[in-house]
Motif scaffolding. Sequence first.
Motif, PDB file in Angstrom:
ATOM      1  N   THR A  35       0.828  -1.206   0.000  1.00 45.16           N
ATOM      2  CA  THR A  35       0.000   0.000   0.000  1.00 45.16           C
ATOM      3  C   THR A  35       0.860   1.252   0.000  1.00 45.16           C
ATOM      4  O   THR A  35       0.575   2.220  -0.719  1.00 45.16           O
ATOM      5  CB  THR A  35      -0.936   0.011   1.223  1.00 45.16           C
ATOM      6  OG1 THR A  35      -1.693  -1.198   1.257  1.00 45.16           O
ATOM      7  CG2 THR A  35      -1.893   1.191   1.165  1.00 45.16           C
TER       8      THR A  35
ATOM      9  N   SER B  70       2.239   1.735  -3.322  1.00 47.20           N
ATOM     10  CA  SER B  70       1.180   2.091  -4.270  1.00 47.20           C
ATOM     11  C   SER B  70       0.931   3.593  -4.336  1.00 47.20           C
ATOM     12  O   SER B  70       0.419   4.086  -5.351  1.00 47.20           O
ATOM     13  CB  SER B  70      -0.123   1.388  -3.890  1.00 47.20           C
ATOM     14  OG  SER B  70      -0.008  -0.009  -4.004  1.00 47.20           O
TER      15      SER B  70
ATOM     16  N   TRP C 267      -7.246   0.268  -4.895  1.00 56.56           N
ATOM     17  CA  TRP C 267      -6.886   0.058  -6.294  1.00 56.56           C
ATOM     18  C   TRP C 267      -8.113  -0.065  -7.184  1.00 56.56           C
ATOM     19  O   TRP C 267      -8.071   0.280  -8.370  1.00 56.56           O
ATOM     20  CB  TRP C 267      -5.985  -1.165  -6.430  1.00 56.56           C
ATOM     21  CG  TRP C 267      -4.540  -0.797  -6.280  1.00 56.56           C
ATOM     22  CD1 TRP C 267      -3.720  -1.094  -5.241  1.00 56.56           C
ATOM     23  CD2 TRP C 267      -3.762  -0.021  -7.195  1.00 56.56           C
ATOM     24  NE1 TRP C 267      -2.473  -0.554  -5.444  1.00 56.56           N
ATOM     25  CE2 TRP C 267      -2.471   0.109  -6.632  1.00 56.56           C
ATOM     26  CE3 TRP C 267      -4.023   0.590  -8.409  1.00 56.56           C
ATOM     27  CZ2 TRP C 267      -1.448   0.816  -7.271  1.00 56.56           C
ATOM     28  CZ3 TRP C 267      -3.009   1.295  -9.049  1.00 56.56           C
ATOM     29  CH2 TRP C 267      -1.745   1.403  -8.478  1.00 56.56           C
TER      30      TRP C 267
END
Length: 201
Positions: free
Chosen positions: A31, A34, A82
């Motif tokens: 995460t 990301s 996402w």
Amino acid sequence: MSHPIVRSAGPTVLRRPRGAEWAADTIRVLTLVSIPVAAVGWGAISFAVMTLALLGVVVPRVLGLRPGFDVVLCALVFVAGWSSVLEWYTTVFGWDKIVHLLLLGALSALVGVIGADLGVLPDARSVHRVTAVVVCGVVGLAIGGLWEMFEWAGHTYLDASIYVGYDDTIGDLAADTLGAVVAGFVLRWCAGDRRVVSPRG
């Protein structure tokens, strides 16, 4: 004097992972990675979404939640983030409702645990199942309402591609409530087996 949750936050976050906690920590790292990926590839809105997702996966470690619940919650938050970036909510039929059902259920259980820790909700480890179902149901509906307000604000002021609509909102709130009610049946399990580390001294 600070609350016990605050005093134990540091040692609990820094504890060495064991068992399934490794899987949850892996999702937390993914995460974190990301955030810049989403920012470079999809822009500022996606950056904000994944930053919010990072908060969602860090809180379970701060609270020392049961490893199984930690993994499930982190996975759902990561997928939800996402899904927004990749626009799956509007391109994959039914995906929006599935995420609402599962994620809001998990979040309502999380709020139930936090509320119990703060003393504003019944002890989540021993609460009567009917009470747990009612509490989680109300919490899930409240979180869902806020979620829909933020979606509307995002659509109105930030990005018109964020999909909003009456039917969508009602369907989302119904999924939120159903997921939260189901979470009430497992709230005691979610609140058990905590890995909180008491501060020294």
